[in-house]
Design a protein around this motif. Structure first.
Motif, PDB file in Angstrom:
ATOM      1  N   THR A   1      -8.282  11.614 -10.945  1.00  0.00           N
ATOM      2  CA  THR A   1      -7.414  10.713 -10.180  1.00  0.00           C
ATOM      3  C   THR A   1      -7.465  11.121  -8.710  1.00  0.00           C
ATOM      4  N   THR A   2      -7.362  10.145  -7.838  1.00  0.00           N
ATOM      5  CA  THR A   2      -7.378  10.387  -6.396  1.00  0.00           C
ATOM      6  C   THR A   2      -6.015  10.029  -5.832  1.00  0.00           C
ATOM      7  N   VAL A   3      -5.431  10.932  -5.095  1.00  0.00           N
ATOM      8  CA  VAL A   3      -4.083  10.746  -4.563  1.00  0.00           C
ATOM      9  C   VAL A   3      -4.151  10.536  -3.057  1.00  0.00           C
ATOM     10  N   ASN A   4      -3.592   9.419  -2.585  1.00  0.00           N
ATOM     11  CA  ASN A   4      -3.437   9.161  -1.156  1.00  0.00           C
ATOM     12  C   ASN A   4      -1.985   9.403  -0.772  1.00  0.00           C
ATOM     13  N   ALA A   5      -1.753  10.240   0.222  1.00  0.00           N
ATOM     14  CA  ALA A   5      -0.405  10.502   0.716  1.00  0.00           C
ATOM     15  C   ALA A   5      -0.189   9.710   2.008  1.00  0.00           C
ATOM     16  N   TRP A   6       0.706   8.722   1.941  1.00  0.00           N
ATOM     17  CA  TRP A   6       0.962   7.830   3.069  1.00  0.00           C
ATOM     18  C   TRP A   6       2.062   8.391   3.963  1.00  0.00           C
ATOM     19  N   SER A   7       1.824   8.314   5.270  1.00  0.00           N
ATOM     20  CA  SER A   7       2.801   8.696   6.272  1.00  0.00           C
ATOM     21  C   SER A   7       3.103   7.473   7.131  1.00  0.00           C
ATOM     22  N   ILE A   8       4.361   7.056   7.179  1.00  0.00           N
ATOM     23  CA  ILE A   8       4.765   5.830   7.862  1.00  0.00           C
ATOM     24  C   ILE A   8       5.464   6.171   9.172  1.00  0.00           C
ATOM     25  N   ASN A   9       5.036   5.532  10.256  1.00  0.00           N
ATOM     26  CA  ASN A   9       5.705   5.656  11.545  1.00  0.00           C
ATOM     27  C   ASN A   9       6.753   4.543  11.626  1.00  0.00           C
ATOM     28  N   SER A  10       7.952   4.839  11.144  1.00  0.00           N
ATOM     29  CA  SER A  10       8.981   3.798  11.043  1.00  0.00           C
ATOM     30  C   SER A  10       9.425   3.282  12.404  1.00  0.00           C
ATOM     31  N   GLU A  11       9.292   4.110  13.441  1.00  0.00           N
ATOM     32  CA  GLU A  11       9.685   3.659  14.771  1.00  0.00           C
ATOM     33  C   GLU A  11       8.755   2.569  15.284  1.00  0.00           C
ATOM     34  N   ARG A  12       7.450   2.714  14.990  1.00  0.00           N
ATOM     35  CA  ARG A  12       6.493   1.720  15.457  1.00  0.00           C
ATOM     36  C   ARG A  12       6.383   0.533  14.505  1.00  0.00           C
ATOM     37  N   LEU A  13       6.607   0.767  13.216  1.00  0.00           N
ATOM     38  CA  LEU A  13       6.476  -0.294  12.231  1.00  0.00           C
ATOM     39  C   LEU A  13       7.823  -0.994  12.056  1.00  0.00           C
ATOM     40  N   ARG A  14       8.293  -1.606  13.124  1.00  0.00           N
ATOM     41  CA  ARG A  14       9.560  -2.317  13.094  1.00  0.00           C
ATOM     42  C   ARG A  14       9.309  -3.807  12.894  1.00  0.00           C
ATOM     43  N   PRO A  15      10.112  -4.486  12.083  1.00  0.00           N
ATOM     44  CA  PRO A  15       9.907  -5.930  11.889  1.00  0.00           C
ATOM     45  C   PRO A  15      10.328  -6.717  13.115  1.00  0.00           C
ATOM     46  N   VAL A  16       9.829  -7.934  13.213  1.00  0.00           N
ATOM     47  CA  VAL A  16      10.254  -8.815  14.303  1.00  0.00           C
ATOM     48  C   VAL A  16      11.655  -9.310  14.013  1.00  0.00           C
TER      49      VAL A  16
ATOM     50  N   SER B   1       5.034   7.918   0.966  1.00  0.00           N
ATOM     51  CA  SER B   1       4.841   7.840  -0.477  1.00  0.00           C
ATOM     52  C   SER B   1       3.438   8.287  -0.835  1.00  0.00           C
ATOM     53  N   THR B   2       3.166   8.327  -2.134  1.00  0.00           N
ATOM     54  CA  THR B   2       1.826   8.621  -2.620  1.00  0.00           C
ATOM     55  C   THR B   2       1.309   7.448  -3.436  1.00  0.00           C
ATOM     56  N   GLU B   3      -0.010   7.287  -3.432  1.00  0.00           N
ATOM     57  CA  GLU B   3      -0.674   6.217  -4.166  1.00  0.00           C
ATOM     58  C   GLU B   3      -1.799   6.846  -4.971  1.00  0.00           C
ATOM     59  N   ILE B   4      -1.835   6.569  -6.254  1.00  0.00           N
ATOM     60  CA  ILE B   4      -2.792   7.206  -7.152  1.00  0.00           C
ATOM     61  C   ILE B   4      -3.864   6.215  -7.586  1.00  0.00           C
ATOM     62  N   THR B   5      -5.119   6.621  -7.499  1.00  0.00           N
ATOM     63  CA  THR B   5      -6.250   5.829  -7.972  1.00  0.00           C
ATOM     64  C   THR B   5      -6.701   6.385  -9.323  1.00  0.00           C
ATOM     65  N   LEU B   6      -6.635   5.557 -10.357  1.00  0.00           N
ATOM     66  CA  LEU B   6      -7.011   5.996 -11.697  1.00  0.00           C
ATOM     67  C   LEU B   6      -8.530   5.985 -11.869  1.00  0.00           C
ATOM     68  N   PRO B   7      -9.039   6.739 -12.839  1.00  0.00           N
ATOM     69  CA  PRO B   7     -10.496   6.807 -13.040  1.00  0.00           C
ATOM     70  C   PRO B   7     -11.100   5.471 -13.437  1.00  0.00           C
ATOM     71  N   ARG B   8     -12.368   5.300 -13.049  1.00  0.00           N
ATOM     72  CA  ARG B   8     -13.184   4.190 -13.539  1.00  0.00           C
ATOM     73  C   ARG B   8     -14.542   4.761 -13.921  1.00  0.00           C
ATOM     74  N   PHE B   9     -15.152   4.150 -14.932  1.00  0.00           N
ATOM     75  CA  PHE B   9     -16.413   4.654 -15.470  1.00  0.00           C
ATOM     76  C   PHE B   9     -17.449   3.545 -15.423  1.00  0.00           C
ATOM     77  N   VAL B  10     -18.676   3.920 -15.053  1.00  0.00           N
ATOM     78  CA  VAL B  10     -19.783   2.953 -15.013  1.00  0.00           C
ATOM     79  C   VAL B  10     -20.925   3.509 -15.853  1.00  0.00           C
TER      80      VAL B  10
ATOM     81  N   MET C   1       0.814  -1.210   0.000  1.00  0.00           N
ATOM     82  CA  MET C   1       0.000   0.000   0.000  1.00  0.00           C
ATOM     83  C   MET C   1       0.844   1.255   0.000  1.00  0.00           C
ATOM     84  N   ALA C   2       2.068   1.165   0.527  1.00  0.00           N
ATOM     85  CA  ALA C   2       2.832   2.400   0.716  1.00  0.00           C
ATOM     86  C   ALA C   2       4.293   2.218   0.376  1.00  0.00           C
TER      87      ALA C   2
END
Length: 366
Positions: free
Chosen positions: A209-224, A235-244, A24-25
């Protein structure tokens, strides 16, 4: 791999979020498939019972979601809808609320809110203490949820009878506990045209287009310990258009029965999908729905959607559809709609297919 991962019954924790977060990010400005997909599940017992064929039919508060132009067809001065459903045996909660009203004879407004979430996920990364023993009081819990608020406006155009247009401004908030969150903004636009017993509709989602701007808390998102997964960056995530594109027709049957039939064609632009009509430029997913009504009081509904080609256990390719059924009762402004939608399109390990029950309640005040 850490010995934590060998404790299978306890792996409901943050490992799921760690697996989803890079998708996602990830550190990219990209257009992945199924971005903001929670907004494409659908809302309302009537719509989901008819296979999500609503672009040409929506005419109550749910029109703010399906096609804001339909707000001008609302039959009451004020309308409100509440919906709750649970997916995957109750693990995922899907909630929706909407309200709409006319401003005058030429325009109407509405507001809608959607939440899709999983609550009480166990974070087991600290389950093993510094001495190597399991310590259950070190388990923490968090939620993963997606939210959207849509502000809708609809207006009649000129002197063309039956022509209506509408638009949504939507704000999106996505949250993975204290590990990551994203804010997004997008615009939808819709058109409806009624001519006699025919109804036509076109909905353009994320038209800019819809833009989601992701903010990551790297201190809390630590791997095991022992996990080599990289921590994603902001990062950013872009949603492209869809038509119905939708078409519906109301047919008067003998007695006081009516039949309302509709077909929708959903066209996505984010790459080739497993749909009935599939290409790299556009993939088209057709849907069909039918509603039988009696005196505008009692309704029986059915629909098909999500036509896909799947690999059967025999190894052959088979076409599968997602059927849905629904019933509705409308009395003195109160509407109760219940739908049964089949989520799984194939049996897994001999287990029965999973069904999703949707219940929505609407009320209109004249």
């Amino acid at each position: 791999m850490s010995h934590v991962f060998r404790i299978a019954p306890l792996l409901l924790g943050v490992s799921g979020a760690l697996a989803l977060a890079p998708h996602m990010a990830s550190a990219q400005d990209s257009t992945p498939k199924y971005s903001n997909e929670f907004l494409n599940i659908g809302v309302g017992g009537r719509a989901l019972g008819m296979g999500k064929t609503q672009v040409s039919l929506a005419q109550d508060a749910t029109a703010g979601y399906w096609n804001p132009a339909g707000l001008l067809s609302q039959r009451t001065k004020y309308d409100a809808v509440l919906m709750h459903s649970e997916l995957f045996s109750g693990i995922v909660k899907n909630d929706y609320a909407a309200f709409s009203m006319p401003l005058d004879d030429q325009s109407a407004i509405g507001i809608s809110a959607v939440r899709l979430g999983v609550d009480d996920i166990a974070d087991t990364r600290d389950l093993i203490n510094e001495y190597g023993y399991i310590q259950y009081d070190r388990i923490r819990y968090f939620s993963v949820a997606d939210y959207a608020v849509m502000l809708s406006y609809a207006r009649r155009i000129g002197n063309i009878e039956g022509l209506k247009v509408g638009a949504n401004a939507k704000v999106i908030y996505r949250n993975i506990g204290e590990f990551a969150n994203a804010w997004g903004f997008g615009i939808d636009a819709g058109v409806q045209y009624d001519k006699g017993s025919w109804r036509l509709g076109l909905m353009a989602r994320d038209i800019t287009t819809t833009v989601n701007a992701w903010s990551i808390n790297s201190e809390r998102l630590r791997p095991v310990a022992g996990d080599s997964t990289d921590i994603p960056a902001n990062s950013t995530e872009i949603t492209l258009p869809r038509f119905v594109l939708g078409v519906g027709r109301l047919i008067q049957l003998p007695g006081e029965f009516t039949a309302l039939a509709a077909i929708d064609l959903e066209m996505t632009t984010d790459g080739q999908r497993n749909t009935l009509i599939s290409s790299k430029a556009v993939s088209i997913d057709p849907r069909a729905g039918l509603e039988i009504g009696y005196k505008n009081l009692v309704f029986l509904r059915g629909g098909v959607s999500n036509i896909q080609q799947v690999k059967a256990f025999t190894g052959s390719d088979e076409w599968k559809v997602q059927p849905s059924l629904g019933v509705g009762v409308a009395l003195s402004g109160l509407r109760l709609d219940v739908a049964l939608s089949q989520l799984a399109i194939e049996k897994l390990g001999g287990r029965s297919q999973t069904n999703n029950i949707i219940v929505s309640l609407g009320y209109g005040i004249k």
